[in-house]
Design a protein around this motif. Structure first.
Motif, mmCIF file in Angstrom:
data_model
loop_
_atom_site.group_PDB
_atom_site.id
_atom_site.type_symbol
_atom_site.label_atom_id
_atom_site.label_comp_id
_atom_site.label_asym_id
_atom_site.label_seq_id
_atom_site.Cartn_x
_atom_site.Cartn_y
_atom_site.Cartn_z
ATOM 1 N N VAL A 271 17.855 60.613 53.988
ATOM 2 C CA VAL A 271 17.757 59.165 54.210
ATOM 3 C C VAL A 271 19.110 58.531 54.517
ATOM 4 N N ILE A 272 20.040 58.646 53.582
ATOM 5 C CA ILE A 272 21.272 57.851 53.660
ATOM 6 C C ILE A 272 22.198 58.345 54.769
ATOM 7 N N LYS A 273 22.327 59.650 54.873
ATOM 8 C CA LYS A 273 23.289 60.248 55.810
ATOM 9 C C LYS A 273 23.022 59.835 57.259
ATOM 10 N N SER A 274 21.772 59.629 57.607
ATOM 11 C CA SER A 274 21.418 59.330 58.997
ATOM 12 C C SER A 274 21.592 57.859 59.362
ATOM 13 N N GLN A 275 21.952 57.021 58.381
ATOM 14 C CA GLN A 275 22.089 55.590 58.654
ATOM 15 C C GLN A 275 23.468 55.270 59.244
ATOM 16 N N PRO A 276 23.536 54.220 60.088
ATOM 17 C CA PRO A 276 24.852 53.784 60.599
ATOM 18 C C PRO A 276 25.744 53.331 59.450
ATOM 19 N N SER A 277 27.053 53.354 59.662
ATOM 20 C CA SER A 277 28.007 53.018 58.608
ATOM 21 C C SER A 277 27.789 51.599 58.079
ATOM 22 N N GLU A 278 27.408 50.679 58.948
ATOM 23 C CA GLU A 278 27.151 49.303 58.524
ATOM 24 C C GLU A 278 26.008 49.245 57.509
ATOM 25 N N HIS A 281 27.059 50.879 54.110
ATOM 26 C CA HIS A 281 27.887 49.935 53.340
ATOM 27 C C HIS A 281 27.009 48.867 52.705
ATOM 28 N N PHE A 282 26.084 48.318 53.452
ATOM 29 C CA PHE A 282 25.185 47.277 52.953
ATOM 30 C C PHE A 282 24.361 47.804 51.775
ATOM 31 N N LEU A 283 23.819 48.993 51.919
ATOM 32 C CA LEU A 283 22.981 49.580 50.873
ATOM 33 C C LEU A 283 23.764 49.748 49.567
ATOM 34 N N LYS A 284 24.961 50.282 49.677
ATOM 35 C CA LYS A 284 25.758 50.527 48.464
ATOM 36 C C LYS A 284 26.168 49.221 47.789
ATOM 37 N N GLN A 285 26.577 48.237 48.572
ATOM 38 C CA GLN A 285 27.063 46.978 47.998
ATOM 39 C C GLN A 285 25.945 46.175 47.341
ATOM 40 N N THR A 286 24.725 46.396 47.759
ATOM 41 C CA THR A 286 23.596 45.653 47.184
ATOM 42 C C THR A 286 22.794 46.486 46.179
ATOM 43 N N LEU A 340 22.071 55.265 45.180
ATOM 44 C CA LEU A 340 23.112 54.478 45.852
ATOM 45 C C LEU A 340 24.236 54.106 44.889
ATOM 46 N N ARG A 341 23.873 53.715 43.689
ATOM 47 C CA ARG A 341 24.889 53.326 42.691
ATOM 48 C C ARG A 341 25.764 54.504 42.294
ATOM 49 N N LYS A 342 25.189 55.693 42.363
ATOM 50 C CA LYS A 342 25.937 56.896 42.015
ATOM 51 C C LYS A 342 27.147 57.077 42.926
ATOM 52 N N GLN A 343 27.076 56.518 44.118
ATOM 53 C CA GLN A 343 28.169 56.674 45.081
ATOM 54 C C GLN A 343 29.265 55.621 44.907
ATOM 55 N N LEU A 344 29.070 54.704 43.950
ATOM 56 C CA LEU A 344 30.079 53.680 43.678
ATOM 57 C C LEU A 344 30.953 54.088 42.510
ATOM 58 N N SER A 345 32.204 53.715 42.546
ATOM 59 C CA SER A 345 33.069 53.935 41.381
ATOM 60 C C SER A 345 32.700 52.935 40.291
ATOM 61 N N LYS A 346 33.092 53.224 39.060
ATOM 62 C CA LYS A 346 32.806 52.321 37.949
ATOM 63 C C LYS A 346 33.420 50.944 38.196
ATOM 64 N N GLU A 347 34.647 50.931 38.690
ATOM 65 C CA GLU A 347 35.322 49.656 38.948
ATOM 66 C C GLU A 347 34.584 48.858 40.013
ATOM 67 N N GLU A 348 34.117 49.541 41.060
ATOM 68 C CA GLU A 348 33.410 48.854 42.135
ATOM 69 C C GLU A 348 32.079 48.300 41.644
ATOM 70 N N LYS A 349 31.386 49.095 40.840
ATOM 71 C CA LYS A 349 30.119 48.616 40.285
ATOM 72 C C LYS A 349 30.323 47.360 39.452
#
Length: 900
Positions: A271-278, A281-286, A340-349
């Motif tokens: 799922v995630i790997k095939s998505q454009p970078s934009e 980024h949107f998925l992880k931030q939300t 998706l959250r797993k790919q964020l650092s603790k500080e970023e989360k």
């Protein structure tokens, strides 16, 4: 030339892990209705292709001659020439060169005339073939999300729009194709199977997991996995595969989430790997958001195209779930968000949680703001947010006290202790949760801090001190110190800042409680109504409803059932469409349930009280719950349902004793004494009466103890102390007349009537009987009479002919007719389990514990354990007593325990 064999045949059948009969049935309905096409659209891993092949195979089995053209599409098939070649193979059963089509066609324009002619020729040939053979053609385009060419989409749309009855097109895809699906839907020409349909239900999830593991697991574990995966087939499959190698299944399930390595691998790869970078980024931030709209996404991802991206994600079936019909609010599938959250650092989360908290608070989503602030692991931010949110009257409005308490529990105590405002508000939360000692502790600490570190704003300082006194007055009242509470609250109300309407409402509500406990019902009623009015003006729906319900309770205590009912209806009107949803409505339903019980409508009483328990329990309003379960126990006593009565009594006593307040512990004892009398456990009731008498001799009581005094009268009558019981009833009758406490007065009059009957005091009997009927006739009381049993039937037979007023005599006759000729049947269903009933029967037949163990093929220890439980439930201490009590309750049948 194009080889069409490799990917144009139906996939071989897979091992059948779960029966999807309900979905196959839906698909068949569409086919029988003559729909031109079927769309199976859902994210990866929902079993779309498996369902499609199962359905097509079942149709082939039942439809002789049906031709199936199954095309498993790949990215290289996103070529119009290649696609037309496949269609040629399907329709004309002959190869077609890609080059010949590519050379002559402009695939960026609408379908060229010669291609349209080709398609028309294909459809015509198909119709001719059907006319000759009577057969049909099924075209399955699997993984259609790999197609992006507008030209190919136009071709598919053309085929659907012009398809003859013998042709059906099935699209299997991860995202909705740009076809005229709304038009096809409106004309009833397409069947749609989507995520909500494909998600397993619990029986299917159970079957699926069992098939993979080769063994069954506990139903609660399946339910947990189902909740975590939301019925997602691949999620369940990966969990089940892991469980096969797991020694502690319960622990694994508790920790199973989107960060599990198998799930992460699958979602990233598929799922995630095939998505454009934009999009990534949107998925992880939300991903930290439990729900979101495009405005919140813009804030989180710093992305002005958020609305467009959300539409794109929805169209792409990217584990996005719409939460409303307008599709303004969404959430991600839980496991997808975990990944998706797993790919964020603790500080970023934590940074993202703070952004979400800030945005939510500004927009008025107060509960969300607190949840995000707590998730940020910044205790100062969380404490500050909770303090600001609790100052907003609206957060109290719906009565979810348990939610407010949960926030405080998550905060380290030091972060509450250094904030006097927060301590005072937290104290109120704990008060409503029934934790009076903890509430008093925080109130004391808050007051000390204000004294040691006074605020610069003297007016606000005085107002805050006044709040403390109002809350302390409520604590004093709950502890039965009504005089002290009244002395404290009067000056506090005048010190409050005029703009603190919500706090004034709490003050008036506390005054209502104080006067109610003191027995001044008219003043109590007045202040409860005032509290409701002020709470309504402050926008605090919870207190506006609750205060009205408390006013209804006061009217009920005054014997004014009609007014109590109307006041409850007013409270439910305030709740509006949410009267079946929000917790504060629970008390209104509880009072209505008690009124229905008294009117002898036991079915309606149960309906109201069950609803009351559900609502009050949802909010965690402990004071409401104690009323609910008191009325529930009363209902089961009226029904003489010993099983439910024991269950509700246990809950009620647990609630009352959890307050750790003497007044309520005494009430718990009185209720248990009444149940003991009903069950025939006289010694328990006598023991309570002795303890209560000692309490009266040694204490100065500032609050009403009518219920306890009535219980004392009943105990005295049970031990044949009729003179003392009639004297005590007479004293209580005088007090109730003076205080307009007609509900207690009615019961006291009935008990005085019975005592006079046994004493042979005919004049006293007739006076009390007459006055009791006057109260009952005015308001429609029934159970206050019938619950007294057959002794009252005898009194009615004697007293009715002696009545002079025709209306009283008529009402008395209607009451007399409600008495049954035999004692009410005692419902003991649920009192003993099947095994306990079986063991009691064998005890009655004279078998020893060892003989029972041998007969039932269980251990001696198990027999002893069951025997212990039987003694507890029957309120006995020996085998002989258990047999006697079992025969009384008709749990044991036949002489010596043997059925006749």
């Amino acid at each position: 030339m194009l080889n069409t064999k490799a990917r144009t045949t139906l996939p071989p059948p897979r091992p059948k892990l779960v029966n999807r009969r309900r979905l196959v049935s839906l698909l068949n309905e569409g086919l029988l209705a003559g729909r031109r096409a079927t769309l199976i659209s859902a994210p990866a891993g929902y079993g779309k292709s498996v369902l499609a092949s199962e359905w097509v195979r079942s149709i082939q089995t039942n439809s002789e001659g049906l031709q199936v053209f199954w095309l498993s599409l790949e990215s290289s098939d996103d070529n119009p020439g290649r696609f037309l070649a496949y269609l040629s193979a399907a329709f004309l059963n002959q190869p077609l060169t890609i080059a010949s089509i590519n050379r002559d066609s402009d695939f960026n324009s609408p379908i060229p005339e010669h291609v349209e002619q080709l398609l028309h020729s294909m459809l015509f040939s198909l119709s001719e073939w059907e006319n000759q053979s009577g057969n049909g053609l099924f075209i399955v385009l699997d993984d259609y999300h790999r197609i992006h060419s507008p030209f190919i989409h136009q071709i598919v749309q053309y085929l659907i729009d012009h398809s003859p009855p013998c042709l059906h097109i099935l699209l299997v895809t991860r995202e909705d194709p740009p076809l005229s699906i709304p038009r096809l839907r409106a004309h009833g020409e397409i069947t749609e199977i989507r995520l909500r349909d494909l998600a397993f239900d619990i029986p299917e999830a159970t079957e699926f997991i069992t098939s993979i593991m080769g063994t069954t697991i506990r139903p609660e574990w399946v339910a947990d996995l189902f909740e975590r995966t939301e019925g997602w087939a691949v999620g369940l499959q990966l969990a089940a595969l892991s469980l096969r190698q797991c020694s502690d299944i319960g622990a694994f399930i508790n920790h199973f989430k989107g960060s599990h390595r198998y799930l992460v691998d699958y979602l990233i790869e598929e799922v995630i790997k095939s998505q454009p970078s934009e999009i990534r980024h949107f998925l992880k931030q939300t991903s930290v958001l439990k729900s979101f709209n495009h405005e919140l996404c813009t804030e989180m991802a710093e992305q002005k195209r958020s609305q467009d991206i959300l539409r794109q994600l929805e169209k792409s079936n990217l584990f996005l779930i719409a939460l409303d019909e307008q599709k303004e609010w969404y959430r991600y599938h839980h496991l997808f968000a975990d990944c998706l959250r797993k790919q964020l650092s603790k500080e970023e989360k934590n940074r993202l949680y703070r952004i979400a908290a800030n945005w939510s608070e500004k927009r008025g989503y107060l509960a969300d703001a607190v949840e995000y602030a707590l998730a940020s692991e910044d205790h100062n931010v969380a404490a500050d947010t909770i303090e600001r949110v609790l100052k907003n009257p609206l957060i109290w409005s719906r009565g979810y006290v348990s939610l407010l308490e949960s926030w405080l529990i998550k905060l380290p105590p030091d972060f509450i202790g250094c904030r006097p405002d927060l301590q005072i508000m937290a104290s109120r939360v704990l008060f409503l949760s029934g934790k009076l000692e903890e509430s008093a502790f925080l109130l004391d600490r808050g007051e000390v801090m204000l004294q040691e570190f006074p605020l610069q704003d003297e007016i606000f300082q005085k107002s805050l001190s006044a709040q403390i006194h109002i809350y302390r007055a409520a604590l004093l009242a709950m502890n039965g110190k009504v005089v002290d509470g009244l002395r404290l609250i009067d000056p506090a109300m005048s010190e409050l800042s005029p703009d603190l309407i919500h706090i004034k409402a709490r003050g008036y509500d506390t005054l209502g409680l104080i006067y109610e406990l003191a027995g001044n019902f008219e003043e109590s009623y007045h202040f409860y109504l005032k509290a409701s009015d002020f709470a309504g003006r402050a926008g605090v729906l919870y207190l506006a409803i609750n205060a009205l319900c408390e006013a209804a309770s006061v009217r009920l205590a005054q014997g004014k059932m009609g007014e109590a009912k109307q006041t409850c209806f007013q409270a439910l009107e305030l709740a509006g469409d949410e009267k079946h949803i929000i917790p504060p409505a629970g008390l209104a339903w509880a009072v209505l349930g008690e009124i229905a019980r008294e009117e002898n409508d036991l079915k309606e009483a149960k309906h109201c009280l069950d609803k009351a328990a559900e609502l009050a329990g949802k909010g965690g309003i402990v004071d409401d719950l104690r009323h609910v379960y008191f009325y529930q126990t009363q209902l089961q006593m009226s029904r003489q349902d010993f099983g439910m009565m024991t269950e509700h009594l246990g809950i009620l006593v647990g609630i009352l004793e959890s307050y750790r307040v003497q007044r309520l512990s005494i009430r718990a004892g009185a209720i248990k004494a009444r149940v003991a009398l009903l069950k025939g456990h006289l010694q328990k009731a006598v023991s309570w009466a002795s303890q209560f008498q000692s309490f009266l001799n040694s204490s100065s009581v500032q609050y009403l103890i009518d219920y306890e005094l009535l219980t004392m009268i009943r105990v005295k009558m049970a031990v044949n102390q009729y003179l003392e019981s009639s004297q005590l009833a007479g004293e209580l009758i005088d007090q109730c007349r003076a205080g307009n406490r007609n509900k207690t007065l009615l019961e006291a009059l009935m008990l005085h009537t019975i005592a006079c009957w046994y004493r042979g005091d005919k004049e006293g009997l007739m006076n009390s009987f007459h006055d009791a009927l006057l109260i009952a006739e005015a308001e429609g009381y029934v159970r206050s009479f019938t619950d007294e049993g057959l002794i009252l039937k005898q009194i009615f037979e004697y007293a009715l002919p002696l009545l002079k007023e025709p209306s009283l005599k008529a009402y008395g006759k209607s009451l007399f007719n409600t008495f049954s000729a035999e004692p009410p049947a005692i419902d003991v269903s649920g009192l003993l389990s099947e095994q306990e009933a079986r063991i009691l029967q064998l005890i009655a037949s004279g078998l020893s514990n060892q003989e029972i163990a041998k007969k039932l093929f269980i251990s001696l220890g198990t027999v002893k354990w069951h025997a212990h439980n039987i003694y507890e439930k029957l309120g006995v201490s020996s085998r002989t007593q258990a047999v006697v009590r079992g025969r009384e309750l008709k749990v044991i049948t036949g002489i010596g325990g043997h059925k006749p």
